[in-house]
Scaffold this active site. Structure first.
Site, PDB file in Angstrom:
ATOM      1  N   HIS A 421       0.813  -1.218   0.000  1.00 14.19           N
ATOM      2  CA  HIS A 421       0.000   0.000   0.000  1.00 14.19           C
ATOM      3  C   HIS A 421       0.847   1.269   0.000  1.00 14.19           C
ATOM      4  O   HIS A 421       0.325   2.375  -0.162  1.00 14.19           O
ATOM      5  CB  HIS A 421      -0.935   0.003   1.211  1.00 14.19           C
ATOM      6  CG  HIS A 421      -2.333   0.398   0.880  1.00 14.19           C
ATOM      7  ND1 HIS A 421      -2.643   1.492   0.103  1.00 14.19           N
ATOM      8  CD2 HIS A 421      -3.532  -0.152   1.214  1.00 14.19           C
ATOM      9  CE1 HIS A 421      -3.947   1.609  -0.012  1.00 14.19           C
ATOM     10  NE2 HIS A 421      -4.514   0.604   0.642  1.00 14.19           N
ATOM     11  N   ASP A 425      -2.464   3.235  -4.207  1.00 11.44           N
ATOM     12  CA  ASP A 425      -3.720   3.123  -3.475  1.00 11.44           C
ATOM     13  C   ASP A 425      -4.612   2.090  -4.147  1.00 11.44           C
ATOM     14  O   ASP A 425      -4.258   1.498  -5.175  1.00 11.44           O
ATOM     15  CB  ASP A 425      -4.415   4.488  -3.414  1.00 11.44           C
ATOM     16  CG  ASP A 425      -3.602   5.496  -2.612  1.00 11.44           C
ATOM     17  OD1 ASP A 425      -2.981   5.084  -1.614  1.00 11.44           O
ATOM     18  OD2 ASP A 425      -3.593   6.681  -2.985  1.00 11.44           O
TER      19      ASP A 425
END
Length: 450
Positions: A421, A425
């Site tokens: 992450h 995104d």
């Protein structure tokens, strides 16, 4: 006069600092040729044979089987200039693991051929239990694989006491497991039983002493203890580091793979080399990475930068007897389906044989994990550190599916993407996975990238 040269464990490359001796291929007194493999070692990357750069007579070996040696430690000494069946006396320089030799290994010969080899009578154990006492000479024992040798070593079993049930007495894993079970059974029956007639029983009126209170033991729990070393240890270290450092997330989607399967059937029916399903999935994967390059990257936390990589070196998970390994297809983005098929086949065979080089197990930028071969639909895998993502592919099975407005039975697959992450995104990850699913459902979408 012969000159004695010392051969040390060479630098194995790729950050490897040592290796475990699995099996000696020569003995003291053997004549060796230049580039002849003299010892089989296991590193954190692969099982490899180490060739000797000298020709001569082995005068000493350093380290028993099972011993771990650091790079630079002596392996053996060779008397160069001693009588030998070859005129080669100079080193070749080919001492790095992974660099092959074009010569076949010289036939092993003792310097003192007139000497007799001592033999001892033993009681061999075979898988069928019908073995008889026989003479077993000293020297290497024929074993089907280093894994069987390790299993015996870790359980304190002398392979010279076994009679293999394989061809020409080859010791199989079943032979070792049978011997271990037999040894365990003998251990249980060897426990002395109570002899009621040896000692007189207490009088009926004698008080019965109270049972002693349970004592808590600080001893470690019993059971089979498997060392985390070699390939298994390297995998454990890498997965633990990945879990510590990478904040991963997973998204998944079901896709109708019917048209992809039909396209593969049509390709293979047109003649030429067969195309594997894994190769088609890899081609789809590289096309999606070209559209979403954020997922073909790594994170440099010291510089606090995300480094997007120019080339796609595609790793793929391969299960072997020695555990899970991840061979790497170099420049997968520049290969077509036929080239990918051939490279997958070559690396898979090398993985099963334990002959992958360190270079073939490192440097990946993205991993394709086809866990559908294990009969499962989905998974949330651990990212192969220091990569940023992994595409998972489940089994392809018939399922009810709404196709063109009607309920039909279609070939359905579950796709998953586990991603770091820090590099992107959910929108980027979802876009990548959706593009992969679109290519699976409509292979013609790939024509845009050809």
């Amino acid at each position: 006069m012969a000159q004695v040269l010392e051969f040390k464990l060479p630098d194995l490359g790729e950050g490897l600092t040592g290796a475990e001796i699995v099996r000696w291929l020569v003995q003291v007194g053997d004549v060796v040729a230049v580039d002849q493999p003299v010892v089989e070692v296991e590193t954190a990357k692969a099982m490899v044979d180490v060739p000797c750069p000298y020709a001569g007579v082995v005068t000493a070996r350093f380290g028993e089987e099972g011993t771990e040696l650091p790079v630079g430690a002596p392996l053996l000494t060779v008397a160069v200039g001693a009588p030998a069946p070859t005129d080669e006396t100079e080193g070749s320089g080919n001492v790095l693991v992974g660099y092959g030799t074009s010569q076949a290994p010289a036939r092993r010969r003792r310097v003192r051929p007139g000497e007799s080899v001592p033999a001892v009578p033993v009681e061999p154990v075979s898988a069928n239990g019908r073995a008889t006492v026989q003479e077993v000479p000293e020297g290497p024992v024929p074993v089907i694989s280093p894994l069987v040798r390790r299993l015996a070593r870790e359980n304190g079993l002398d392979l010279r006491e076994l009679h293999g049930s394989g061809p020409d007495g080859l010791i199989l894993r079943a032979d070792v497991e049978y011997a271990l079970r037999a040894a365990a059974a003998r251990g249980r029956t060897a426990v002395p039983s109570a002899e009621p007639h040896t000692h007189p029983a207490p009088a009926p009126s004698a008080p019965v002493p109270p049972a002693p209170a349970p004592v808590r033991s600080s001893a470690p729990p019993s059971g089979i203890r498997v060392p985390l070393k070699g390939v298994r240890g390297a995998v454990a270290d890498k997965l633990s580091r990945s879990r510590r450092e990478i904040p991963d997330a997973t998204c998944w989607v079901d896709a109708d793979a019917t048209e992809l399967m039909r396209a593969r059937t049509a390709m293979n029916g047109a003649g030429g080399p067969k195309i594997s399903l894994l190769a088609l999935l890899a081609r789809i994967c590289t096309a999606a990475l070209a559209r979403y390059p954020e997922l073909n990257s790594t994170v440099d936390m010291e510089a606090r930068e995300v480094v997007q990589l120019d080339h796609v070196h595609l790793g793929f998970a391969a299960q072997t007897e020695r555990g899970l390994v991840v061979p790497v297809v170099r420049d997968a983005h520049a290969r077509d389906a036929e080239s990918l098929t051939a490279e997958f086949a070559r690396l898979t065979e090398a993985a099963r044989a334990g002959t992958l080089t360190p270079a073939e197990l490192t440097g990946g930028t993205f991993t394709l994990n086809n866990y559908g071969v294990f009969g499962v639909d989905g998974s949330t895998p651990i990212i192969n550190h220091p990569e940023a993502a992994m595409l998972g592919v489940g089994r392809i099975i018939p399922k009810p599916w709404v196709h063109e407005g009607e309920l039909a039975v279609r070939q359905v697959v579950e796709l998953s993407l586990t991603f770091d992450h820090r590099v992107c995104d959910g929108g980027t990850a979802g876009g990548f996975l959706r593009h992969v699913a679109d290519c699976v459902e409509q292979p013609a979408v790939l024509l845009r990238t050809l």
